[in-house]
Design an enzyme around this catalytic site. Sequence first.
Site, mmCIF file in Angstrom:
data_model
loop_
_atom_site.group_PDB
_atom_site.id
_atom_site.type_symbol
_atom_site.label_atom_id
_atom_site.label_comp_id
_atom_site.label_asym_id
_atom_site.label_seq_id
_atom_site.Cartn_x
_atom_site.Cartn_y
_atom_site.Cartn_z
ATOM 1 C CE LYS A 195 -103.727 -32.843 43.070
ATOM 2 N NZ LYS A 195 -104.098 -33.059 44.470
ATOM 3 C CE LYS A 248 -105.384 -36.030 41.277
ATOM 4 N NZ LYS A 248 -105.476 -35.598 42.625
HETATM 5 C C1 PBG Z 1 -106.275 -33.719 47.302
HETATM 6 C C2 PBG Z 1 -106.597 -34.485 46.086
HETATM 7 C C3 PBG Z 1 -107.400 -34.147 44.981
HETATM 8 C C4 PBG Z 1 -107.494 -35.290 44.190
HETATM 9 C C5 PBG Z 1 -106.731 -36.275 44.799
HETATM 10 N N1 PBG Z 1 -106.170 -35.756 45.951
HETATM 11 C C6 PBG Z 1 -108.152 -32.922 44.655
HETATM 12 C C7 PBG Z 1 -107.482 -31.640 44.459
HETATM 13 O O1 PBG Z 1 -106.264 -31.529 44.332
HETATM 14 O O2 PBG Z 1 -108.247 -30.656 44.472
HETATM 15 C C8 PBG Z 1 -108.305 -35.435 42.931
HETATM 16 C C9 PBG Z 1 -108.778 -36.814 42.623
HETATM 17 C C10 PBG Z 1 -109.863 -36.905 41.618
HETATM 18 O O3 PBG Z 1 -110.307 -35.908 41.018
HETATM 19 O O4 PBG Z 1 -110.302 -38.037 41.386
HETATM 20 N N2 PBG Z 1 -105.512 -32.590 47.141
#
Ligand code: PBG
Length: 328
Positions: A195, A248
């Site tokens: 991520k 992601k």
């Molecule tokens: C929680 C999380 C996030 C997303 C999914 N889980 C945001 C982040 O890390 O700030 C992003 C999902 C999206 O942008 O559609 N940590």
Amino acid sequence: MGYPTVRLRRLRVNEAVRRLVRETELHPRQFLWPVFVVPGRGVREEVAAMPGVYRYSADVLVEEVGRNAELGLGGLLVFGVPSHKDEAASEAYADEGVVQRAVRALKAAFPELLVATDVCLCAYTSHGHCGVVKGGKILNDPSLELLARTAVSHARAGADVVAPSDMMDGRVGAVRRALDQAGFTETLVMSYAAKYASAFYGPFREAAESAPQFGDRRTHQMDPPNAREALREVALDLEEGADVVMVKPALAYLDVIRRVREAFDCPVAAYSVSGEYSMIKAAAGRGWLDERKIVLEVTTAIRRAGADVIITYYAPLLARWLREDPTC
Ligand code: PBG
């Protein structure tokens, strides 16, 4: 032997031939639909930066899922937007928390529906960070215990899959051990393994009210220029017991999806995040892009890169389009 004996245009001569030799296919069972759930009853509010995406209270979410039941989607990925935030993220692991209530309502109404839950603290902490903060730092090890408690409370509510998205080191192992100790040996862990610290999450943070109040997420989420490091993240998560690993965002990281696909034999998920959705919506809303064609092309590309599971806000619409024309 080459041209003129070989003519690749013969493989594209008409739709009958093209569909015969098409290499990549989309099916609604591959899609997880991310949904935002808020406390209360009768709530249905559109997210300003994500037209067509709503925050629902649990009762309305159940109705919406019922309306889409015949689409055959792979399942849901549930995000909570709590009313209460504090330093210890206590609503994240409360039995009566917003996600826990929603999961119980969903599983009561649709026992066969696959329900995954996002496990993170950022929407539940007063400072908006994904872990415990002391002296301006996000502490890794003390955060693991809270994440593990959150995952167990989601499993207890009936979640089939828990998806840790916090990017703390060791969280998959902590979650797996806690689930096993609590008797949830059949609950899957889908880890947000690679991520990235991405600007594509902007619209989500409005939807989930999870923007950090100071600083950013760059000490735990991955640095966008790095791809080899993603393979190390995935390998560690698999060692710690992840069942499905996720990359992601998706669109700007197709190379990472491909490398993970080639290096590991586990199921690979890709999350087409909020910014990917909003970019298309904004351009389509101005008539600059054909929404249906773009979404099908982008989602096919994510699958062609190697994703087995695609998490997309377009899931219900994509499934409708595929039902109208399964060859698209
Ligand atoms: C929680 C999380 C996030 C997303 C999914 N889980 C945001 C982040 O890390 O700030 C992003 C999902 C999206 O942008 O559609 N940590």
